[in-house]
Write an enzyme that holds these catalytic residues in place. Structure first.
Site, mmCIF file in Angstrom:
data_model
loop_
_atom_site.group_PDB
_atom_site.id
_atom_site.type_symbol
_atom_site.label_atom_id
_atom_site.label_comp_id
_atom_site.label_asym_id
_atom_site.label_seq_id
_atom_site.Cartn_x
_atom_site.Cartn_y
_atom_site.Cartn_z
ATOM 1 N N CYS A 70 0.840 -1.207 0.000
ATOM 2 C CA CYS A 70 0.000 0.000 0.000
ATOM 3 C C CYS A 70 0.877 1.259 0.000
ATOM 4 O O CYS A 70 1.850 1.359 0.750
ATOM 5 C CB CYS A 70 -0.904 -0.006 1.228
ATOM 6 S SG CYS A 70 -2.035 1.395 1.262
ATOM 7 N N CYS A 74 0.471 4.664 6.951
ATOM 8 C CA CYS A 74 -0.162 4.507 8.273
ATOM 9 C C CYS A 74 0.799 3.765 9.217
ATOM 10 O O CYS A 74 1.226 2.638 8.910
ATOM 11 C CB CYS A 74 -1.474 3.754 8.133
ATOM 12 S SG CYS A 74 -2.521 4.458 6.818
ATOM 13 N N CYS A 77 0.373 -0.021 10.294
ATOM 14 C CA CYS A 77 -0.094 -1.028 9.334
ATOM 15 C C CYS A 77 1.033 -1.842 8.705
ATOM 16 O O CYS A 77 1.979 -1.291 8.133
ATOM 17 C CB CYS A 77 -0.918 -0.342 8.251
ATOM 18 S SG CYS A 77 -1.729 -1.534 7.165
ATOM 19 N N CYS A 114 -16.896 -9.363 4.905
ATOM 20 C CA CYS A 114 -16.177 -8.094 4.771
ATOM 21 C C CYS A 114 -14.907 -8.313 3.965
ATOM 22 O O CYS A 114 -14.119 -9.198 4.287
ATOM 23 C CB CYS A 114 -15.768 -7.550 6.138
ATOM 24 S SG CYS A 114 -17.119 -7.429 7.286
ATOM 25 N N CYS A 145 -19.639 -6.163 2.951
ATOM 26 C CA CYS A 145 -18.969 -4.957 3.454
ATOM 27 C C CYS A 145 -17.621 -4.888 2.746
ATOM 28 O O CYS A 145 -17.019 -5.929 2.478
ATOM 29 C CB CYS A 145 -18.766 -5.064 4.964
ATOM 30 S SG CYS A 145 -17.831 -3.672 5.649
ATOM 31 N N CYS A 205 -19.539 1.997 8.312
ATOM 32 C CA CYS A 205 -18.819 1.315 9.392
ATOM 33 C C CYS A 205 -17.578 2.158 9.647
ATOM 34 O O CYS A 205 -16.723 2.276 8.763
ATOM 35 C CB CYS A 205 -18.449 -0.093 8.934
ATOM 36 S SG CYS A 205 -17.353 -0.962 10.069
ATOM 37 N N ARG A 277 -18.039 -2.795 17.590
ATOM 38 C CA ARG A 277 -17.303 -4.039 17.318
ATOM 39 C C ARG A 277 -15.969 -4.069 18.036
ATOM 40 O O ARG A 277 -15.131 -3.174 17.851
ATOM 41 C CB ARG A 277 -17.099 -4.219 15.806
ATOM 42 C CG ARG A 277 -16.378 -5.528 15.477
ATOM 43 C CD ARG A 277 -16.374 -5.854 13.994
ATOM 44 N NE ARG A 277 -17.714 -5.873 13.474
ATOM 45 C CZ ARG A 277 -18.136 -5.126 12.439
ATOM 46 N NH1 ARG A 277 -17.294 -4.347 11.804
ATOM 47 N NH2 ARG A 277 -19.380 -5.190 12.046
HETATM 48 N N1 SAM Z 1 -6.733 0.522 3.134
HETATM 49 C C1 SAM Z 1 -8.011 0.692 3.679
HETATM 50 C C2 SAM Z 1 -8.065 1.794 4.724
HETATM 51 O O1 SAM Z 1 -7.033 2.182 5.227
HETATM 52 O O2 SAM Z 1 -9.172 2.225 5.025
HETATM 53 C C3 SAM Z 1 -8.620 -0.575 4.246
HETATM 54 C C4 SAM Z 1 -7.789 -1.535 5.050
HETATM 55 S S1 SAM Z 1 -7.156 -0.946 6.604
HETATM 56 C C5 SAM Z 1 -6.071 -2.281 7.027
HETATM 57 C C6 SAM Z 1 -8.558 -1.070 7.703
HETATM 58 C C7 SAM Z 1 -8.362 -0.691 9.142
HETATM 59 O O3 SAM Z 1 -7.680 -1.723 9.829
HETATM 60 C C8 SAM Z 1 -7.559 0.538 9.472
HETATM 61 O O4 SAM Z 1 -8.269 1.728 9.287
HETATM 62 C C9 SAM Z 1 -7.253 0.309 10.936
HETATM 63 O O5 SAM Z 1 -8.297 0.826 11.740
HETATM 64 C C10 SAM Z 1 -7.224 -1.210 11.051
HETATM 65 N N2 SAM Z 1 -5.861 -1.700 11.333
HETATM 66 C C11 SAM Z 1 -4.871 -1.834 10.444
HETATM 67 N N3 SAM Z 1 -3.745 -2.280 11.043
HETATM 68 C C12 SAM Z 1 -4.028 -2.419 12.353
HETATM 69 C C13 SAM Z 1 -3.269 -2.824 13.487
HETATM 70 N N4 SAM Z 1 -1.990 -3.165 13.396
HETATM 71 N N5 SAM Z 1 -3.878 -2.851 14.693
HETATM 72 C C14 SAM Z 1 -5.186 -2.508 14.795
HETATM 73 N N6 SAM Z 1 -5.949 -2.104 13.756
HETATM 74 C C15 SAM Z 1 -5.376 -2.059 12.553
HETATM 75 FE FE1 SF4 Z 2 -2.861 1.229 3.396
HETATM 76 FE FE2 SF4 Z 2 -2.803 0.026 5.752
HETATM 77 FE FE3 SF4 Z 2 -3.150 2.661 5.613
HETATM 78 FE FE4 SF4 Z 2 -5.124 1.012 4.767
HETATM 79 S S1 SF4 Z 2 -4.364 1.204 6.863
HETATM 80 S S2 SF4 Z 2 -4.356 2.859 3.745
HETATM 81 S S3 SF4 Z 2 -3.886 -0.680 3.974
HETATM 82 S S4 SF4 Z 2 -1.309 1.525 4.976
#
Ligand code: SAM
Ligand code: SF4
Ligand code: DTB
Length: 335
Positions: A70, A74, A77, A114, A145, A205, A277
């Site tokens: 990606c 973030c 992530c 989802c 979802c 959501c 959730r």
């Molecule tokens: N890329 C899209 C986005 O950022 O909206 C969808 C996937 S992203 C992985 C979905 C959500 O997963 C993030 O907004 C975050 O809230 C959660 N998430 C991701 N990594 C995480 C982690 N290490 N611990 C807890 N929640 C996490």
């Molecule tokens: Fe990309 Fe992870 Fe951020 Fe979603 S949460 S935009 S998958 S880096």
């Protein structure tokens, strides 16, 4: 009791009435968050019982349809290409494979599916495939979802037209803390997508992550933002940070479990009719902490061994926990 893989955010869920949505001031939300724990939990449980069966929990299934690589940064992530998490990036899954996975989940009892993609947002060239996934999973009789990142109004309208029931897009933390965790998009970008999703008619959501080095006021502000949206999100996922190797937050000190439960309780009080959730992070929680979260008003979880890339308690563990607590999976058609 067997833990039937059922979920129940049915398409017939009634819209959250306007009088449930009122303007929250951060001072009153903070005062609740800081109240004596027993008072806070009593209030949350009272609100919860007014709107839900306190012994029923909704179950959802997650599938990563596009993993890793990606472009966003973030800090939490594993799927960001900015961090060296060791995760192998993969291309978008074939539509047939996604539908086959959903069919397996349905045959095991799941009613809600989802699908998540590691994208900043879908490219126009991706839209035909994701629309086909929505149609294929819907044709199995399941609720759908997706969480694909940012959407413009056209993309949101197209997904809504395909029959997508829910769109997940988290604000993740307070506006103040956001820029310390993510630099490639802004808090305002997240709100814009949420408005586009709402306008399209899909259900929203939206929640966040607790335990990213934020202060209590950031948790409160995040919930104030959610509760003061023109309409409450129908689902509010509260994730506990899963510290992922190679990410900037890998070594952060874990959140105090009591602070996490307070966040759940406040979400329940401020958004009384939403599904709250208990999302990521359950493998690191004791059964007793999860029990407190359910008492504080959490009434939805993800089931299955994996979330997107990280682990989740197995169904045997969840079934045993539900048995100990006298909790049942929500039956389709009860809400
Ligand atoms: N890329 C899209 C986005 O950022 O909206 C969808 C996937 S992203 C992985 C979905 C959500 O997963 C993030 O907004 C975050 O809230 C959660 N998430 C991701 N990594 C995480 C982690 N290490 N611990 C807890 N929640 C996490
Ligand atoms: Fe990309 Fe992870 Fe951020 Fe979603 S949460 S935009 S998958 S880096
Ligand atoms: C949400 O709020 N939590 C889920 C879902 N929405 C898509 C994702 C949790 C991801 C946890 C980390 C991982 O599996 O990589």
């Amino acid at each position: 009791m067997t833990l039937a893989l059922r979920s129940n955010e049915t398409a017939s869920v009634t819209p959250i009435p306007r009088d449930i949505c009122r303007e929250w001031r951060r001072e009153e939300a903070l005062a609740l968050y800081e109240a004596p724990f027993n008072d806070l939990l009593f209030q949350a449980q009272t609100v919860h019982r007014k709107h839900f069966d306190a012994n029923k929990v909704q179950l959802s299934r997650l599938l990563s349809i596009k993993t890793g690589g990606c472009p966003e940064d973030c800090g939490y992530c594993s799927q960001s290409s900015h961090h060296d998490s060791g995760l192998k990036a993969s291309r978008l899954m074939e539509v047939e494979r996604v539908v086959a996975e959903a069919r397996k989940a349905r045959d095991a009892g799941a009613t809600r599916y989802c699908m998540g993609a590691a994208w900043r947002g879908p490219k126009d060239r991706d839209m035909d495939a994701v629309v086909a996934m929505v149609e294929g999973v819907k044709a199995l009789g399941m609720e759908t979802c997706m969480t694909l990142g940012m959407l413009d109004t056209r993309q949101a309208a197209r997904l809504a037209e395909a029959g997508l029931d829910y769109y997940n897009h988290n604000i993740d933390t307070s506006e103040r803390h956001y820029g310390r965790i993510i630099s490639t998009h802004s808090f305002a970008d997240r709100l814009e997508t949420l408005a586009n999703v709402r306008e399209s008619g899909m259900k929203v959501c939206c929640g966040g992550i607790v335990g990213m080095g934020e202060e209590a006021i950031d948790r409160v502000d995040m919930l104030v933002t959610l509760a003061n949206l023109p309409d409450h999100p129908e689902s509010v996922p509260i994730n506990m940070l899963i510290p992922m190797a190679g990410t900037p937050l890998a070594k952060i000190e874990p959140i105090d479990p009591i602070a996490f439960v307070r966040t759940i309780a406040l979400a329940r009080i401020m958004m009384p009719k939403s599904y709250v959730r208990l999302s990521a992070g359950r493998t690191a929680m004791s059964d007793e902490m999860q029990a407190l979260c359910f008492f504080a008003g959490a009434n939805s979880i993800f089931v299955g061994d994996t979330l997107l890339t990280a682990g989740n308690p197995g169904e045997d563990h969840d079934a045993a926990l539900f048995r100990r607590l006298g909790i049942e999976a929500m039956e389709p058609g009860t809400m």
